[in-house]
Write a protein that holds these residues in place. Structure first.
Motif, PDB file in Angstrom:
ATOM      1  N   ILE A  99       0.941  -1.136  -0.016  1.00 44.35           N
ATOM      2  CA  ILE A  99      -0.047   0.143  -0.031  1.00 44.35           C
ATOM      3  C   ILE A  99       0.960   1.237  -0.105  1.00 44.35           C
ATOM      4  CG2 ILE A  99      -1.691   1.226   1.408  1.00 44.35           C
ATOM      5  CD1 ILE A  99      -2.407  -1.281   2.681  1.00 44.35           C
ATOM      6  N   LYS A 100       0.695   2.237  -1.020  1.00 39.51           N
ATOM      7  CA  LYS A 100       1.414   3.432  -0.985  1.00 39.51           C
ATOM      8  C   LYS A 100       3.058   3.140  -1.161  1.00 39.51           C
ATOM      9  CE  LYS A 100       0.989   7.902   1.085  1.00 39.51           C
ATOM     10  NZ  LYS A 100       0.511   8.762   2.195  1.00 39.51           N
ATOM     11  N   GLY A 101       3.188   2.145  -1.745  1.00 34.78           N
ATOM     12  CA  GLY A 101       4.671   1.834  -2.007  1.00 34.78           C
ATOM     13  C   GLY A 101       5.261   0.919  -0.984  1.00 34.78           C
ATOM     14  N   LYS A 102       4.779   0.892   0.065  1.00 35.54           N
ATOM     15  CA  LYS A 102       5.324   0.147   1.243  1.00 35.54           C
ATOM     16  C   LYS A 102       4.603  -1.082   1.397  1.00 35.54           C
ATOM     17  CE  LYS A 102       6.991   3.852   2.990  1.00 35.54           C
ATOM     18  NZ  LYS A 102       8.345   4.064   2.828  1.00 35.54           N
ATOM     19  N   SER A 103       5.561  -2.304   1.638  1.00 32.17           N
ATOM     20  CA  SER A 103       5.119  -3.732   1.524  1.00 32.17           C
ATOM     21  C   SER A 103       5.417  -4.201   3.051  1.00 32.17           C
ATOM     22  CB  SER A 103       5.941  -4.552   0.488  1.00 32.17           C
ATOM     23  OG  SER A 103       5.652  -4.035  -0.803  1.00 32.17           O
ATOM     24  N   GLN A 104       4.643  -5.222   3.340  1.00 30.20           N
ATOM     25  CA  GLN A 104       4.513  -5.885   4.751  1.00 30.20           C
ATOM     26  C   GLN A 104       4.133  -7.573   4.343  1.00 30.20           C
ATOM     27  OE1 GLN A 104       5.317  -4.893   7.877  1.00 30.20           O
ATOM     28  NE2 GLN A 104       6.087  -2.963   6.868  1.00 30.20           N
ATOM     29  N   THR A 105       4.517  -8.225   5.031  1.00 31.17           N
ATOM     30  CA  THR A 105       4.272  -9.543   4.891  1.00 31.17           C
ATOM     31  C   THR A 105       3.260  -9.767   5.925  1.00 31.17           C
ATOM     32  OG1 THR A 105       6.464 -10.594   4.279  1.00 31.17           O
ATOM     33  CG2 THR A 105       4.895 -12.020   5.160  1.00 31.17           C
ATOM     34  N   VAL A 106       1.947 -10.304   5.561  1.00 29.70           N
ATOM     35  CA  VAL A 106       0.947 -10.532   6.156  1.00 29.70           C
ATOM     36  C   VAL A 106       0.337 -11.813   6.533  1.00 29.70           C
ATOM     37  CG1 VAL A 106       0.334  -8.225   6.314  1.00 29.70           C
ATOM     38  CG2 VAL A 106      -0.806  -9.855   4.510  1.00 29.70           C
ATOM     39  N   VAL A 107      -0.265 -12.432   7.333  1.00 30.32           N
ATOM     40  CA  VAL A 107      -0.790 -13.698   7.362  1.00 30.32           C
ATOM     41  C   VAL A 107      -2.233 -13.404   7.643  1.00 30.32           C
ATOM     42  CG1 VAL A 107      -0.956 -15.787   8.615  1.00 30.32           C
ATOM     43  CG2 VAL A 107       1.217 -14.775   8.334  1.00 30.32           C
ATOM     44  N   VAL A 108      -3.200 -13.976   6.738  1.00 29.50           N
ATOM     45  CA  VAL A 108      -4.583 -13.598   6.436  1.00 29.50           C
ATOM     46  C   VAL A 108      -5.411 -15.116   7.192  1.00 29.50           C
ATOM     47  CG1 VAL A 108      -6.597 -12.725   5.444  1.00 29.50           C
ATOM     48  CG2 VAL A 108      -4.280 -11.995   4.838  1.00 29.50           C
ATOM     49  N   PRO A 109      -6.161 -15.050   8.114  1.00 29.53           N
ATOM     50  CA  PRO A 109      -7.132 -16.045   8.663  1.00 29.53           C
ATOM     51  C   PRO A 109      -8.274 -16.050   7.648  1.00 29.53           C
ATOM     52  CG  PRO A 109      -7.248 -14.512  10.126  1.00 29.53           C
ATOM     53  CD  PRO A 109      -6.013 -13.958   9.261  1.00 29.53           C
ATOM     54  N   VAL A 110      -8.536 -17.113   6.584  1.00 37.92           N
ATOM     55  CA  VAL A 110      -9.818 -16.786   5.860  1.00 37.92           C
ATOM     56  C   VAL A 110     -10.712 -18.301   6.104  1.00 37.92           C
ATOM     57  CG1 VAL A 110     -10.328 -17.165   3.192  1.00 37.92           C
ATOM     58  CG2 VAL A 110      -8.503 -15.836   4.294  1.00 37.92           C
ATOM     59  N   THR A 111     -11.899 -18.056   5.785  1.00 43.36           N
ATOM     60  CA  THR A 111     -13.022 -19.133   6.113  1.00 43.36           C
ATOM     61  C   THR A 111     -13.462 -19.379   4.719  1.00 43.36           C
ATOM     62  OG1 THR A 111     -13.444 -18.665   8.287  1.00 43.36           O
ATOM     63  CG2 THR A 111     -14.914 -20.064   7.123  1.00 43.36           C
ATOM     64  N   ILE A 112     -13.587 -20.575   4.088  1.00 42.51           N
ATOM     65  CA  ILE A 112     -13.937 -20.777   2.931  1.00 42.51           C
ATOM     66  C   ILE A 112     -15.131 -21.701   2.895  1.00 42.51           C
ATOM     67  CG2 ILE A 112     -13.420 -21.657   0.740  1.00 42.51           C
ATOM     68  CD1 ILE A 112     -10.594 -21.161   1.231  1.00 42.51           C
TER      69      ILE A 112
END
Length: 186
Positions: A126-139
């Motif tokens: 976002i806005k040229g800045k990167s971060q590694t994220v872990v997203v919990p997802v329900t399918i």
């Protein structure tokens, strides 16, 4: 209200990125899908919605680790319900949409987390800045569609969203929660 708009835009961008990480070999139905960024302005929750996004997705519940996702969100599509707030969110202090018209998420790993739960790791930019994220997802599957639901808390300051007078988090909180509900055909 100006801060709410910008904080919400950041959250929405992250949410959209999360969308893409959990989708199956399918097309996302944007008319049935939502990405909402919730921030707190003076401790009052404020929701904003991203109206435009695209995703390239590959997901098979039988082989989740082989899945992948790439999502792009149009930062100009952030909607707080008022044109003047939306324009502020697009400004340099918030999304700087003229310089950074898209926020992106690209997955690097998908791991089962029990039942219909998955943890999707990837790079959120976002806005040229990167971060590694872990997203919990329900399918979940229903008929000919699959839904992907989740939420991800992020800090707007990590992405330089809310600069200048808005860098102070006492009025607009640093934490933004990106909530998404994605509907895709199987």
């Amino acid at each position: 209200m100006k801060t709410i708009l910008h904080h919400t835009v950041l959250a929405g961008t992250a949410a959209l990125a999360l969308f893409g990480t959990s989708l199956a070999h399918a097309d996302v139905d944007t008319s049935k899908s939502t990405v909402i960024a919730t921030t707190r302005q003076m401790n009052v929750p404020v929701d904003g919605k991203f109206r435009k996004f695209s995703a390239q997705l590959s997901f098979d519940p039988a082989k989740p680790t082989a899945g992948s996702a790439s999502v792009s969100i149009d930062t100009r599509s952030y909607d707080l319900g008022a044109d003047d707030y939306n324009k502020q969110a697009q400004g340099k202090e918030w999304f700087d949409s003229a310089t950074y018209p898209a926020a992106t998420f690209v997955s690097s790993a998908i791991a089962p987390a029990g039942g219909n739960q998955y943890k999707i790791t990837g790079k959120l930019t976002i806005k040229g800045k990167s971060q590694t994220v872990v997203v919990p997802v329900t399918i979940a599957s229903q008929g000919s569609s699959q839904t992907f639901d989740g939420s991800l808390p992020i800090r707007r300051s990590q992405f330089d969203v809310g600069t200048g007078e808005w860098k102070d988090t006492s009025v607009v909180a640093d934490e933004v929660v990106i909530k998404f509900h994605l509907v895709a055909s199987k």
